[in-house]
Design a protein around this motif. Structure first.
Motif, PDB file in Angstrom:
ATOM      1  N   GLY A 121      10.628  -2.666   7.414  1.00 30.83           N
ATOM      2  CA  GLY A 121      11.138  -3.469   8.501  1.00 30.83           C
ATOM      3  C   GLY A 121      11.255  -2.675   9.786  1.00 30.83           C
ATOM      4  N   ASP A 122      11.371  -1.347   9.661  1.00 21.37           N
ATOM      5  CA  ASP A 122      11.453  -0.475  10.843  1.00 21.37           C
ATOM      6  C   ASP A 122      10.080  -0.126  11.400  1.00 21.37           C
ATOM      7  OD1 ASP A 122      14.171  -0.456  10.428  1.00 21.37           O
ATOM      8  OD2 ASP A 122      14.124   1.396   9.249  1.00 21.37           O
ATOM      9  N   TYR A 123       9.041  -0.440  10.640  1.00 16.68           N
ATOM     10  CA  TYR A 123       7.689  -0.088  11.088  1.00 16.68           C
ATOM     11  C   TYR A 123       7.257  -1.029  12.198  1.00 16.68           C
ATOM     12  CZ  TYR A 123       2.575   0.115  11.013  1.00 16.68           C
ATOM     13  OH  TYR A 123       1.247   0.200  11.378  1.00 16.68           O
ATOM     14  N   ALA A 124       6.915  -0.466  13.358  1.00 17.65           N
ATOM     15  CA  ALA A 124       6.522  -1.269  14.515  1.00 17.65           C
ATOM     16  C   ALA A 124       5.028  -1.134  14.739  1.00 17.65           C
ATOM     17  CB  ALA A 124       7.287  -0.814  15.756  1.00 17.65           C
ATOM     18  N   ALA A 125       4.300  -2.221  14.551  1.00 13.93           N
ATOM     19  CA  ALA A 125       2.853  -2.208  14.768  1.00 13.93           C
ATOM     20  C   ALA A 125       2.543  -2.102  16.255  1.00 13.93           C
ATOM     21  CB  ALA A 125       2.227  -3.473  14.188  1.00 13.93           C
ATOM     22  N   THR A 126       1.330  -1.623  16.562  1.00 12.35           N
ATOM     23  CA  THR A 126       0.902  -1.483  17.949  1.00 12.35           C
ATOM     24  C   THR A 126       0.590  -2.857  18.539  1.00 12.35           C
ATOM     25  OG1 THR A 126      -0.038   0.677  17.479  1.00 12.35           O
ATOM     26  CG2 THR A 126      -0.786  -0.414  19.484  1.00 12.35           C
ATOM     27  N   ASP A 141       3.479 -11.908  13.198  1.00 10.60           N
ATOM     28  CA  ASP A 141       4.893 -12.273  13.263  1.00 10.60           C
ATOM     29  C   ASP A 141       5.801 -11.198  12.677  1.00 10.60           C
ATOM     30  OD1 ASP A 141       4.270 -12.470  10.617  1.00 10.60           O
ATOM     31  OD2 ASP A 141       4.829 -14.578  10.389  1.00 10.60           O
ATOM     32  N   GLY A 142       5.218 -10.013  12.373  1.00  9.66           N
ATOM     33  CA  GLY A 142       6.027  -8.898  11.904  1.00  9.66           C
ATOM     34  C   GLY A 142       6.288  -8.878  10.417  1.00  9.66           C
ATOM     35  N   GLN A 143       5.675  -9.777   9.644  1.00  6.64           N
ATOM     36  CA  GLN A 143       5.886  -9.824   8.203  1.00  6.64           C
ATOM     37  C   GLN A 143       4.869  -8.936   7.479  1.00  6.64           C
ATOM     38  OE1 GLN A 143       8.523 -11.555   6.769  1.00  6.64           O
ATOM     39  NE2 GLN A 143       9.063 -11.743   8.948  1.00  6.64           N
ATOM     40  N   VAL A 144       5.327  -8.282   6.413  1.00  6.83           N
ATOM     41  CA  VAL A 144       4.424  -7.478   5.597  1.00  6.83           C
ATOM     42  C   VAL A 144       3.439  -8.398   4.888  1.00  6.83           C
ATOM     43  CG1 VAL A 144       4.251  -5.885   3.640  1.00  6.83           C
ATOM     44  CG2 VAL A 144       6.136  -5.665   5.272  1.00  6.83           C
ATOM     45  N   ARG A 145       2.143  -8.087   4.988  1.00  6.99           N
ATOM     46  CA  ARG A 145       1.125  -8.918   4.358  1.00  6.99           C
ATOM     47  C   ARG A 145       1.294  -8.897   2.831  1.00  6.99           C
ATOM     48  NH1 ARG A 145      -2.448 -10.123   8.453  1.00  6.99           N
ATOM     49  NH2 ARG A 145      -2.425  -8.662  10.226  1.00  6.99           N
ATOM     50  N   PRO A 146       0.981  -9.995   2.151  1.00  3.76           N
ATOM     51  CA  PRO A 146       1.244 -10.087   0.702  1.00  3.76           C
ATOM     52  C   PRO A 146       0.625  -8.954  -0.108  1.00  3.76           C
ATOM     53  CG  PRO A 146       0.713 -12.252   1.594  1.00  3.76           C
ATOM     54  CD  PRO A 146       0.476 -11.275   2.703  1.00  3.76           C
ATOM     55  N   HIS A 147      -0.619  -8.570   0.201  1.00  2.49           N
ATOM     56  CA  HIS A 147      -1.260  -7.521  -0.600  1.00  2.49           C
ATOM     57  C   HIS A 147      -0.681  -6.137  -0.296  1.00  2.49           C
ATOM     58  CE1 HIS A 147      -3.533  -7.762   3.186  1.00  2.49           C
ATOM     59  NE2 HIS A 147      -3.869  -6.498   2.993  1.00  2.49           N
ATOM     60  N   TRP A 148       0.122  -6.024   0.744  1.00  7.91           N
ATOM     61  CA  TRP A 148       0.794  -4.767   1.066  1.00  7.91           C
ATOM     62  C   TRP A 148       2.193  -4.684   0.450  1.00  7.91           C
ATOM     63  CZ3 TRP A 148       0.382  -0.045   3.529  1.00  7.91           C
ATOM     64  CH2 TRP A 148      -0.858   0.254   4.100  1.00  7.91           C
ATOM     65  N   ARG A 149       2.708  -5.794  -0.029  1.00  2.45           N
ATOM     66  CA  ARG A 149       4.085  -5.808  -0.497  1.00  2.45           C
ATOM     67  C   ARG A 149       4.359  -4.796  -1.611  1.00  2.45           C
ATOM     68  NH1 ARG A 149       8.540  -5.709   1.313  1.00  2.45           N
ATOM     69  NH2 ARG A 149       7.883  -7.360   2.759  1.00  2.45           N
ATOM     70  N   PRO A 150       3.484  -4.627  -2.637  1.00  6.65           N
ATOM     71  CA  PRO A 150       3.766  -3.601  -3.661  1.00  6.65           C
ATOM     72  C   PRO A 150       3.860  -2.193  -3.066  1.00  6.65           C
ATOM     73  CG  PRO A 150       2.076  -5.109  -4.431  1.00  6.65           C
ATOM     74  CD  PRO A 150       2.279  -5.421  -2.984  1.00  6.65           C
ATOM     75  N   ILE A 151       3.020  -1.900  -2.075  1.00  5.68           N
ATOM     76  CA  ILE A 151       3.074  -0.579  -1.437  1.00  5.68           C
ATOM     77  C   ILE A 151       4.397  -0.426  -0.701  1.00  5.68           C
ATOM     78  CG2 ILE A 151       1.928   0.978   0.178  1.00  5.68           C
ATOM     79  CD1 ILE A 151       0.131   0.369  -2.081  1.00  5.68           C
ATOM     80  N   ALA A 152       4.751  -1.451   0.068  1.00  2.00           N
ATOM     81  CA  ALA A 152       5.986  -1.379   0.850  1.00  2.00           C
ATOM     82  C   ALA A 152       7.197  -1.211  -0.060  1.00  2.00           C
ATOM     83  CB  ALA A 152       6.124  -2.637   1.712  1.00  2.00           C
ATOM     84  N   ASP A 153       7.267  -1.995  -1.134  1.00  2.00           N
ATOM     85  CA  ASP A 153       8.414  -1.902  -2.045  1.00  2.00           C
ATOM     86  C   ASP A 153       8.486  -0.525  -2.697  1.00  2.00           C
ATOM     87  OD1 ASP A 153       9.027  -4.507  -1.412  1.00  2.00           O
ATOM     88  OD2 ASP A 153       8.111  -5.360  -3.221  1.00  2.00           O
ATOM     89  N   TYR A 154       7.340  -0.005  -3.099  1.00  2.00           N
ATOM     90  CA  TYR A 154       7.334   1.288  -3.767  1.00  2.00           C
ATOM     91  C   TYR A 154       7.769   2.411  -2.829  1.00  2.00           C
ATOM     92  CZ  TYR A 154       5.642   5.247  -6.531  1.00  2.00           C
ATOM     93  OH  TYR A 154       5.557   6.420  -7.231  1.00  2.00           O
ATOM     94  N   LEU A 155       7.248   2.406  -1.616  1.00  2.00           N
ATOM     95  CA  LEU A 155       7.602   3.462  -0.671  1.00  2.00           C
ATOM     96  C   LEU A 155       9.065   3.366  -0.264  1.00  2.00           C
ATOM     97  CD1 LEU A 155       4.407   3.551   1.584  1.00  2.00           C
ATOM     98  CD2 LEU A 155       5.023   5.114  -0.265  1.00  2.00           C
ATOM     99  N   GLU A 156       9.581   2.154  -0.151  1.00  2.00           N
ATOM    100  CA  GLU A 156      10.995   1.997   0.166  1.00  2.00           C
ATOM    101  C   GLU A 156      11.863   2.541  -0.961  1.00  2.00           C
ATOM    102  OE1 GLU A 156      11.746  -2.048   1.175  1.00  2.00           O
ATOM    103  OE2 GLU A 156      10.828  -1.891   3.170  1.00  2.00           O
ATOM    104  N   SER A 157      11.409   2.362  -2.191  1.00  2.00           N
ATOM    105  CA  SER A 157      12.173   2.890  -3.326  1.00  2.00           C
ATOM    106  C   SER A 157      12.159   4.415  -3.364  1.00  2.00           C
ATOM    107  CB  SER A 157      11.624   2.326  -4.636  1.00  2.00           C
ATOM    108  OG  SER A 157      10.333   2.865  -4.917  1.00  2.00           O
ATOM    109  N   LEU A 158      11.067   5.001  -2.868  1.00  2.00           N
ATOM    110  CA  LEU A 158      10.988   6.465  -2.840  1.00  2.00           C
ATOM    111  C   LEU A 158      11.929   7.049  -1.794  1.00  2.00           C
ATOM    112  CD1 LEU A 158       7.139   7.189  -3.119  1.00  2.00           C
ATOM    113  CD2 LEU A 158       8.880   7.514  -4.888  1.00  2.00           C
ATOM    114  N   GLY A 159      12.008   6.412  -0.640  1.00  2.00           N
ATOM    115  CA  GLY A 159      12.783   6.970   0.447  1.00  2.00           C
ATOM    116  C   GLY A 159      12.034   8.110   1.123  1.00  2.00           C
ATOM    117  N   PRO A 160      12.531   8.588   2.242  1.00  2.00           N
ATOM    118  CA  PRO A 160      11.849   9.653   2.992  1.00  2.00           C
ATOM    119  C   PRO A 160      11.609  10.912   2.172  1.00  2.00           C
ATOM    120  CG  PRO A 160      13.550   8.644   4.336  1.00  2.00           C
ATOM    121  CD  PRO A 160      13.715   8.084   2.962  1.00  2.00           C
TER     122      PRO A 160
END
Length: 850
Positions: free
Chosen positions: A12-17, A28-47
């Motif tokens: 949600g903090d990622y700002a596209a160009t 509209d700023g929404q994560v595309r459906p095929h990207w959702r597994p990547i987004a969820d996984y990376l969020e679970s990892l944390g920085p």
């Protein structure tokens, strides 16, 4: 690794160009459906988790030796490959449309190329201007009517793509000669899969193995004869080429023979591999050498990358070449504007995958348009495809712009203008943040007799600066693994392993070793042994000057310094009494000498030679062996001796280097099958160890010192024989048993006699010419030197005569010091000599445009 204060990583903090299509987020700023597994996984990892995996990827790339060569003001540099921790994901529906367009484009380029090199209907019907062909300096008459390979000229092609703001894909260029990047793409997938194995499966990512399996089967199917098990070779420009890593990587992965021009010869119209046992026919040649450099007889006369007579072998259908010679014509930038019309003429179809708007300045209408809209375009060479960026007139000074316009007016046919590119963006983990970087793709296609197979993925290149993506694939940008995701599970059965039911003829390796490979293995063995000898001698010397004793109380030190001078590690003046007064002190000089680049035979130069020879036979070394060599090269080049660094640190560095050199020796000895390759590696080692030992003994024990106990201990330590000596004689260190152990003891793997016995045994196992009666010159020399050691008596060798020297020992050592180089030359003359290229019969050398 830097620890972040943040505890989560939110997409949600990622700002596209703005005003760019983003691969991850919709408008509209929404994560595309095929990207959702990547987004969820990376969020679970944390920085912290992402940083950890990014570090793991960097380490794997380093351990695998993934590098690329780039040209700079300092010459050709070797740089590590850079791979993003986050993949690029494309959904299957979007990919299906792209796949269809890429397949159509491949068929079109095949038809256009076949026509240009054949009937030339497109020129006769004025679909393509004749100047696009005749003004092209890369066109050679020899390409015209040259037979295609199995009915196809283009087998492996690549297409460079950029995605516009509306999400549509545009072709920026084609690569039809010998497209690079396929090996790096494969490495990206292998590394990323190891770091994110569950995520790859969760996204139903399409596998790459099926494409490479098809590629391997297709190459084999092209063989004019012997199709059951043909010899397929990959022709590389050499280890100095930007293709160095990739060619070795692909050859190893696909199981083909990696060759250079000096490995090949055409005899009777047949292309052959030159080996120690004679000539072996090559059925298929996958060439990564420029078209015009493939045959110095009929094409570029001063080329040293090709094979004299190759075109004759092609005309007589004795060898299949991939891609066909002349395929460079299909990637000509000046051809791009005419492909849509060619598609309608040849196939009655529009191009499904359009080109970026391109204007060839050789046409009057296009010429006028370019000059009128110069500020909105970029200018490229019309015929050459190079890594140089295009010229953007809007960024030039008025004087530079006037100069560019004058050049276009003087030679309009040599320039094309293109619309400025737009590139989509995708998330990149940079400085512990998700940032949008611009992305460009290189897709790969394989054309077989049945269909065009598109690799399900791409080589993705990224940069925060959009203009940088206009450079070549080896320009040093961050890369990213490209996943094609699916809503359905993916079949993972495909593998490059042979079928369990396949019947394979059992065999042992014989004489199929190219003499070039034998030569590099021979010198790899020599340089590895030389580095160990120098390092051990340096350590033995530095340990003594860093101890409690004053330097003047070390009677063995002048002899050890003389040995270091003899092997080329330090200036000879240090070994001559009275000449070192104006030189730096020994305490300062010896640590500095470890990193001295000026000594041509010193440690640094020797290690560089190890790395160079290993790179040249990378496909012949195990992954573990090559990793050790890479670590040796990297650790040594990155280390630097500071004036305030203590001796202990220097000694520890030398200890690590010795450990790594022994590790390489152990892996090479225990993992290499006893083929001729192993024998040449061992021959190099044994000759160098004998030479280094003889030089050391000549510099130390021939001229006695007043306290020989400490000198003998230093020599035994430098030759890794002190433990063996003490197990026999305890602490009674004397010259006679020392000389026996190091010179005449046939059981000591460090002695001179042991080396010569091994050399003789190795030489007798090398292939011989049945027409030669008796021993070869190398066998005679080795046997004569071994005889000298067999009849030597350690007691007379240790005696000091009235000249206050051990003259018997000196005489024996000098015979070895003079004889070993002659032996090395004799081996080279018998097995390792290559012939030069033949000069051109006809043809004009084209001038390449940059």
């Amino acid at each position: 690794m830097t620890t972040s204060v943040r505890t989560s990583c939110s997409f949600g903090d990622y700002a596209a160009t703005p005003a760019r299509f983003d691969e991850c987020k919709s408008s509209d700023g929404q994560v595309r459906p095929h990207w959702r597994p990547i987004a969820d996984y990376l969020e679970s990892l944390g920085p912290e988790g992402i940083c950890e995996r990014a570090s793991t990827i960097e380490q794997l790339v380093y351990e695998n030796g993934t590098t690329f060569n780039v040209d700079s003001d300092e010459g050709r540099l070797v740089r590590p490959w850079r791979l993003s921790a986050i993949p690029l994901v494309i959904d299957s529906q979007s990919w299906a449309k792209l796949e269809t367009g890429l397949a159509q484009r491949t068929l079109l380029l095949e038809a256009v190329l076949d026509d240009l090199l054949g009937d030339q209907r497109l020129i006769k019907e004025k679909i393509i201007p004749a100047e696009v062909l005749w003004a092209n300096p890369f066109f050679q008459r020899a390409y015209h009517k040259l037979p295609s390979t199995s009915g196809k000229r283009l087998h492996i092609t690549a297409t460079d793509l950029a995605r516009a703001t509306d999400g549509s894909w545009w072709v920026t260029s084609d690569r039809t000669r010998a497209p690079s990047g396929l090996g790096y793409l494969l490495e990206n997938r292998i590394v990323t899969s190891r770091v994110f194995p569950q995520l790859v499966r969760q996204c139903n990512t399409r596998r790459l193995a099926a494409f490479f399996d098809s590629l391997r089967r297709h190459l084999r199917s092209l063989a004019p004869r012997m199709r059951e098990n043909p010899r397929v070779a990959l022709l590389t420009p050499g280890h100095d080429s930007y293709r160095d890593f990739e060619d070795a990587y692909l050859a190893r992965y696909l199981g083909v023979t990696l060759v250079e021009s000096t490995d090949l010869a055409v005899r009777g119209g047949q292309l052959n591999l030159k080996t120690l046992g004679g000539l072996l026919p090559i059925e298929v040649l996958w060439r990564h050498v420029s078209d015009r450099k493939c045959d110095p007889l009929e094409l570029e006369p001063d080329s040293n990358e090709g094979v004299t007579g190759l075109l004759r072998a092609i005309r007589e259908s004795h060898v299949a070449v991939v891609n066909s010679l002349g395929s460079v014509m299909a990637q000509t930038p000046a051809l791009l504007p005419f492909l849509p019309a060619a598609s309608r003429f040849l196939f009655s179809q529009p191009l499904q995958l359009p080109n970026v708007a391109t204007y060839w300045c050789g046409g009057k209408k296009e010429f006028d348009f370019v000059l009128q809209h110069l500020e909105t375009l970029v200018i490229r060479p019309a015929f050459a495809v190079s890594g140089a960026p295009p010229v953007s007139p809007s960024l030039l000074s008025q004087a530079a712009k006037d100069e560019l316009v004058a050049a276009i007016k003087a030679r309009p046919q040599e320039y094309v203008a293109q619309q400025k590119l737009e590139h989509s963006t995708t998330p990149v983990w940079s400085n512990e943040q998700l940032k949008p970087w611009h992305v460009a793709l290189r897709c790969f296609q394989l054309q077989t007799n049945e269909a065009v197979e598109v690799l399900p993925g791409a080589l993705a290149r990224l940069s925060p600066l959009e203009r940088e993506l206009e450079l070549s694939t080896v320009s040093g940008h961050l890369t990213m693994d490209c996943w094609v995701s699916s809503s359905q599970p993916i079949d993972s059965e495909t593998t490059l392993l042979p079928s369990p039911s396949a019947t394979i003829a059992l065999k042992r390796s014989g004489d199929e070793l190219p003499s070039r490979v034998a030569e590099h293995l021979f010198w790899l063995g020599r340089y590895a042994e030389r580095a160990e000898a120098i390092t051990r001698l340096l350590r033995a010397t530095i340990v003594r000057i860093s101890g409690e004793s004053e330097i003047r109380d070390l009677p063995e030190l002048p002899r050890l310094l003389a040995a270091l001078a003899a092997v080329g590690q330090i200036e000879p003046d240090y070994a001559v009494a009275g000449l070192d007064g104006n030189l730096p002190s020994i305490e300062d000089m010896l640590p500095d000498s470890v990193n001295d680049l000026k000594q041509p035979r010193g440690l640094q130069s020797t290690i560089r030679s190890i790395v160079t020879n290993a790179r040249s036979v990378r496909d012949r070394l195990s992954i573990d062996a090559y990793r050790i060599i890479q670590r040796i090269g990297t650790d040594t080049s990155e280390s630097s001796i500071h004036p305030d660094e203590n001796m202990g640190r220097v000694i520890e560095r030398l200890n690590r280097l010795i450990t790594d050199l022994l590790a390489f020796s152990g892996v090479a000895n225990e993992s290499m099958t006893r083929t001729h390759g192993w024998r040449f590696l061992q021959l190099g080692r044994r000759i160098e160890r004998a030479d280094q030992t003889a030089e050391l003994l000549d510099a130390t024990l021939v001229q006695p010192v007043h306290s020989e106990t400490t000198l003998c201990e230093g020599v035994l330590e430098a030759l890794d024989s002190l433990m063996t000596y003490r197990s026999r004689y305890l602490n009674l260190v004397r010259p006679a048993p020392t000389i026996d152990l190091l010179v005449t003891d046939e059981t000591n793997p460090r002695s001179l006699r042991f080396q010569l016995q091994e050399i003789v045994d190795l030489i007798t196992q090398l292939p011989t010419d049945s027409k030669i009666i008796g021993l070869g010159s190398d066998e005679k020399l080795a046997s004569e030197l071994l005889h000298q050691l067999r009849v030597a008596d350690p007691t007379p060798l240790s005696e000091i005569d009235r000249t206050e020297k051990r003259s018997n020992l000196q005489l024996l050592l000098r015979r070895l010091i003079e004889g070993l180089p002659s032996l090395s030359d004799a081996i080279a003359a018998r097995y390792l000599i290559h012939t030069g290229t033949t000069q051109a019969l006809t043809g004009v050398i084209p001038t390449e445009l940059s």
